[in-house]
Design an enzyme around this catalytic site. Structure first.
Site, PDB file in Angstrom:
ATOM      1  N   GLU A  61      16.530 -17.553 -10.365  1.00  0.00           N
ATOM      2  CA  GLU A  61      16.166 -16.155 -10.614  1.00  0.00           C
ATOM      3  C   GLU A  61      15.545 -15.993 -12.005  1.00  0.00           C
ATOM      4  OE1 GLU A  61      15.628 -13.683  -8.940  1.00  0.00           O
ATOM      5  OE2 GLU A  61      15.858 -11.926 -10.180  1.00  0.00           O
TER       6      GLU A  61
ATOM      7  N   TRP B 110      -3.403  -2.398  -1.272  1.00  0.00           N
ATOM      8  CA  TRP B 110      -3.148  -3.773  -1.720  1.00  0.00           C
ATOM      9  C   TRP B 110      -3.854  -4.645  -0.693  1.00  0.00           C
ATOM     10  CZ3 TRP B 110      -0.860  -8.413  -0.290  1.00  0.00           C
ATOM     11  CH2 TRP B 110      -0.447  -9.253  -1.343  1.00  0.00           C
TER      12      TRP B 110
ATOM     13  N   ARG C 147       4.504   0.173  -6.424  1.00  0.00           N
ATOM     14  CA  ARG C 147       4.547  -0.685  -5.241  1.00  0.00           C
ATOM     15  C   ARG C 147       3.488  -1.783  -5.287  1.00  0.00           C
ATOM     16  NH1 ARG C 147       7.593   1.801  -1.188  1.00  0.00           N
ATOM     17  NH2 ARG C 147       6.672   0.394   0.316  1.00  0.00           N
TER      18      ARG C 147
ATOM     19  N   LYS D 249       5.698  -4.318  -4.889  1.00  0.00           N
ATOM     20  CA  LYS D 249       7.148  -4.120  -4.939  1.00  0.00           C
ATOM     21  C   LYS D 249       7.790  -4.486  -3.606  1.00  0.00           C
ATOM     22  CE  LYS D 249      11.163  -2.832  -6.426  1.00  0.00           C
ATOM     23  NZ  LYS D 249      11.885  -3.904  -7.145  1.00  0.00           N
TER      24      LYS D 249
ATOM     25  N   ASN E  55      -1.193   1.917   6.132  1.00  0.00           N
ATOM     26  CA  ASN E  55      -0.405   0.788   5.610  1.00  0.00           C
ATOM     27  C   ASN E  55      -0.083  -0.111   6.790  1.00  0.00           C
ATOM     28  OD1 ASN E  55      -0.339   2.109   3.199  1.00  0.00           O
ATOM     29  ND2 ASN E  55       1.858   2.523   3.209  1.00  0.00           N
ATOM     30  N   GLY E  56      -0.114  -1.418   6.568  1.00  0.00           N
ATOM     31  CA  GLY E  56       0.223  -2.346   7.647  1.00  0.00           C
ATOM     32  C   GLY E  56      -0.963  -3.216   8.014  1.00  0.00           C
TER      33      GLY E  56
ATOM     34  N   CYS F 124       0.844  -1.201   0.000  1.00  0.00           N
ATOM     35  CA  CYS F 124       0.000   0.000   0.000  1.00  0.00           C
ATOM     36  C   CYS F 124       0.881   1.253   0.000  1.00  0.00           C
ATOM     37  CB  CYS F 124      -0.862   0.033   1.239  1.00  0.00           C
ATOM     38  SG  CYS F 124      -1.788  -1.460   1.519  1.00  0.00           S
TER      39      CYS F 124
ATOM     40  N   LYS G 274      11.812 -14.513 -12.662  1.00  0.00           N
ATOM     41  CA  LYS G 274      11.555 -13.358 -13.535  1.00  0.00           C
ATOM     42  C   LYS G 274      10.454 -13.681 -14.531  1.00  0.00           C
ATOM     43  CE  LYS G 274      12.872 -10.691 -11.824  1.00  0.00           C
ATOM     44  NZ  LYS G 274      13.607 -10.786 -10.595  1.00  0.00           N
TER      45      LYS G 274
ATOM     46  N   GLU H 232       6.899 -14.059 -12.757  1.00  0.00           N
ATOM     47  CA  GLU H 232       6.211 -12.926 -12.154  1.00  0.00           C
ATOM     48  C   GLU H 232       5.708 -11.899 -13.161  1.00  0.00           C
ATOM     49  OE1 GLU H 232       8.496 -10.708  -9.242  1.00  0.00           O
ATOM     50  OE2 GLU H 232      10.309 -10.896 -10.416  1.00  0.00           O
TER      51      GLU H 232
ATOM     52  N   HIS I 169      15.908 -36.405 -10.884  1.00  0.00           N
ATOM     53  CA  HIS I 169      15.234 -36.940  -9.697  1.00  0.00           C
ATOM     54  C   HIS I 169      13.737 -36.632  -9.711  1.00  0.00           C
ATOM     55  CE1 HIS I 169      19.054 -38.151  -7.990  1.00  0.00           C
ATOM     56  NE2 HIS I 169      19.535 -36.991  -8.411  1.00  0.00           N
TER      57      HIS I 169
HETATM   58  O1  M6R Z   1      12.727  -5.568  -1.059  1.00  0.00           O
HETATM   59  P1  M6R Z   1      13.229  -6.966  -0.941  1.00  0.00           P
HETATM   60  O2  M6R Z   1      14.510  -7.205  -1.656  1.00  0.00           O
HETATM   61  O3  M6R Z   1      13.316  -7.431   0.491  1.00  0.00           O
HETATM   62  O4  M6R Z   1      12.143  -7.858  -1.646  1.00  0.00           O
HETATM   63  C1  M6R Z   1      12.205  -9.250  -1.612  1.00  0.00           C
HETATM   64  C2  M6R Z   1      11.247  -9.853  -2.611  1.00  0.00           C
HETATM   65  O5  M6R Z   1       9.938  -9.506  -2.306  1.00  0.00           O
HETATM   66  C3  M6R Z   1      11.563  -9.402  -4.043  1.00  0.00           C
HETATM   67  O6  M6R Z   1      12.870  -9.697  -4.400  1.00  0.00           O
HETATM   68  C4  M6R Z   1      10.600 -10.093  -5.043  1.00  0.00           C
HETATM   69  O7  M6R Z   1      10.857 -11.447  -5.088  1.00  0.00           O
HETATM   70  C5  M6R Z   1      10.721  -9.441  -6.419  1.00  0.00           C
HETATM   71  N1  M6R Z   1       9.423  -9.165  -6.953  1.00  0.00           N
HETATM   72  C6  M6R Z   1      11.400 -10.307  -7.404  1.00  0.00           C
HETATM   73  O8  M6R Z   1      11.509  -9.714  -8.652  1.00  0.00           O
END
Ligand code: M6R
Length: 622
Positions: free
Chosen positions: A495, A76, A27, A617, A102-103, A2, A499, A502, A518
């Site tokens: 990774e 959010w 975000r 984010k 927020n929270g 949020c 990518k 997401e 396996h």
């Molecule tokens: O802000 P942070 O690095 O702690 O965030 C961790 C993850 O939420 C973040 O890396 C997330 O996996 C990304 N969307 C990946 O692209």
């Protein structure tokens, strides 16, 4: 997640709130709203809607120049679906108090039951409405306590009393119809910044919403609040103790958060990586003496050097960087290292001894699980070290010591430049730690010189974007992919898969290549894309074997290989080459084509790369 923006000044608040909310769009959110104090009618005008800010904009009347105080929010959803009623701001049952939050309020259910028993009405399913009603109830004096002590105003007094009843986390901006020249902000576990402009104040959960107006800011700490009027402001604890806060400079410029001609922030940040890594490495590498200079942790080298064990905590992409770090510390510094999901570590019963260092990696510095892992580690006596991008963020302030990434704001939800910089920082730490333990000066010099060459090598990879786009065109209709790597490139496989998942919503699985046999090998069907990272490294011949296994079953191979490797061509349906580097440093190179591949696949599939569905984010709640 949020976002909060609130304004008190001389200008009409509405356009400022909307611009600020747009700066926070990255975000992640699913609804948005604004609340404005109308001095003529002395009431609060609330306009909100589900969906994008553009939908909200369509509902707004022309800005009223007299409405100079307002609060805005992007939500959010956590409690209750993302509809208009659950969107913020929330009004209390008397219509006098409006809140954006927020929270998460953990005791909201108990408080709600209690407030209902006192006659308060609720319209939404949110925990936030409990805050509004609790402040409203205490403000109304219905509980029999009508007067604050001394000259404290009744609005601030009611907010403080309410905050002391809340269990959970909050960043809050609050307004009250009886105080048309007063804005209150408060923070616990969710960031809140006060921007000090000329004759104006902006509260926001993220500096990106402030920097257009001012770079002078005050960062609230947990259990602190700020009360602002057009004449000035004061900061207090939520127990009403006055505190003096240091004025800080917001370090990044507006330019850093603009698209600057790029179609998406993700693409901009992929392309920024050479520059970002130069900023990250700049002034920290001393190739002549084979040393790394990390000013932030200089006082902690004694503890770090005598450590017997390192535990790395992180989530998502940062966790993948951490896994590269695990290999780096083991290889270069010969120290036992394990990388844990912060969400698991925080609820385990970890064994932390005197000589354990806990490293937390986080781009945002606000990830709830990573922060909780740091707190857990500190409680058990570990020395904690943060590898964080956002300056002044909660994890940066909570850890004992740390290293900033220095790559500027990362706006794209899909993390790119933060990953390469996290690996760069881990490599620097591993080299210097190795140097202090057993690495010879020549070995350290070698790695430092090679590290310094990485930005230019990434520049070269970026020129292959069109070639990679063609690969995406030929493959992005497939719904299941595998990403396979070994050794230092195993985390890169994870990774690459993340990518793709997401932003393109393609199902992808990342694996250490040998694990394929396996079980996952059963998934391979005719034409299934399998991305291999098969650069020159100690396990080169092994990964060739894994490629053959996939090809034998009809899989289509996309191979990331070292420049000049002629042999690999026979194994690749699609080949992407990257400049060679020592295998310990390769992840910073091999990840780049995978970022570009995911980007093109997502665009070709028609997705909004910077606003992937359901994602935020910064994950500031559990
Ligand atoms: O802000 P942070 O690095 O702690 O965030 C961790 C993850 O939420 C973040 O890396 C997330 O996996 C990304 N969307 C990946 O692209």
């Amino acid at each position: 997640m949020c976002g909060i923006v609130a304004y008190l000044g001389k200008k009409p608040a509405q356009p400022i709130l909307i611009e600020g909310l747009k700066r926070l769009e990255y975000r992640g959110y699913d609804s948005a709203g604004v609340g404005l104090i109308n001095p003529d009618k002395i009431g609060i005008k609330i306009i909100k809607s589900s969906g994008r800010i553009s939908v909200l904009e369509g509902l707004l009347p022309e800005a009223n120049p007299k409405e100079v105080l307002g609060i805005g929010h992007t939500r959010w959803a956590t409690h209750g679906e993302p509809n208009t009623i659950n969107a913020h701001p929330h009004l209390d049952y008397t219509g006098k108090i409006a809140v954006v939050h927020n929270g998460i309020i953990e005791n909201y259910s108990t408080l709600k039951t209690w407030l209902i028993s006192k006659g308060c009405k609720f319209a939404s399913e949110t925990d936030t409405e409990v805050i509004a009603n609790l402040i409203g109830y205490l403000y109304s004096g219905q509980d029999g306590k009508k007067t604050p002590n001394g000259d404290q105003n009744k609005f601030e007094w009611a907010v403080q009393r309410a905050l002391n009843e809340l269990v959970g986390t909050y960043g809050l901006a609050i307004i009250c119809t009886d105080f048309p020249d007063m804005l209150i902000g408060a923070k616990k576990g969710s960031p809140l910044i006060l921007g000090l402009g000329e004759n104006e104040f902006i509260i926001a959960s993220d500096a990106a919403a402030i920097v257009e107006h001012t770079t002078q800011a005050i960062y609230l700490a947990d259990n602190e609040m700020v009360t602002i009027s057009s004449k000035g402001f004061h900061t207090k604890t939520i127990d009403n103790v006055e505190i003096r806060k240091e004025l800080k400079q917001i370090e990044f410029s507006l330019d850093a958060i603009e698209l600057n001609g790029f179609a998406h922030y993700m693409l901009k940040e992929i392309c920024e990586q050479p520059k970002a890594l130069n900023m990250c490495l700049g002034g920290r590498l001393d190739a002549r003496d084979g040393r790394v200079v990390l000013g932030g942790i200089s006082k902690y080298w004694r503890e770090i050097t005598r450590a017997k064990r390192i535990i790395i905590n992180a989530c998502g992409t940062a966790w993948h960087a951490g896994l590269v770090g695990e290999y780096l510390f083991e290889q270069l510094a010969r120290i036992n290292t394990e990388t844990q999901y912060a969400s698991e570590f925080r609820y385990r019963n970890p064994i932390i001894e005197d000589d354990t260092i806990v490293i937390a990696i986080s781009q945002s510095g606000e990830t709830a699980d990573t922060l909780a892992a740091v707190e857990q580690a500190k409680e058990r006596g570990a020395t904690t070290l943060g590898i964080v991008n956002v300056v002044g963020s909660t994890i940066a302030r909570t850890t004992d010591t740390g290293v900033y990434l220095r790559v500027g704001p990362e706006i794209g939800v899909a993390s790119t430049k933060a990953f390469t910089a996290q690996v760069a920082v881990l490599a620097m730490l591993a080299i210097e730690l190795g140097r202090r333990r057993h690495l010879s000066s020549d070995e350290a010099k070698f790695y430092i010189e090679e590290l310094a060459k990485i930005p230019a090598k990434i520049e070269k990879i970026l020129t292959k974007s069109e070639q990679i786009k063609k690969i995406a065109e030929a493959t992005c209709d497939r719904e299941n992919w595998l990403f396979l790597g070994r050794g230092f490139n195993y985390p890169v496989a994870l990774e690459g898969a993340l990518k793709l998942k997401e932003i393109s919503y393609i199902h992808a699985e990342g694996l250490p290549a040998a694990e394929m046999k396996h079980g996952p090998i059963a998934l391979i069907t005719e034409g299934m894309p399998a991305v291999f990272i098969a650069t020159m490294c100690s396990q080169y011949s092994k990964i060739i074997g894994n490629i053959e296994e996939v090809r034998a079953r009809g899989g289509r191979t996309i191979v990331v290989a070292s420049e000049g490797d002629e042999n690999i061509k026979q194994y690749a349906d699609f080949l992407i080459t990257v400049p060679d580097a020592p295998e310990e440093l390769q992840p910073m190179l091999t990840v780049v084509p995978l970022q570009i591949l995911a980007y093109h696949a997502a665009v070709l599939r028609g997705h909004d790369v910077d606003k992937p569905r359901n994602l935020a984010k910064s994950v500031t709640v559990e």
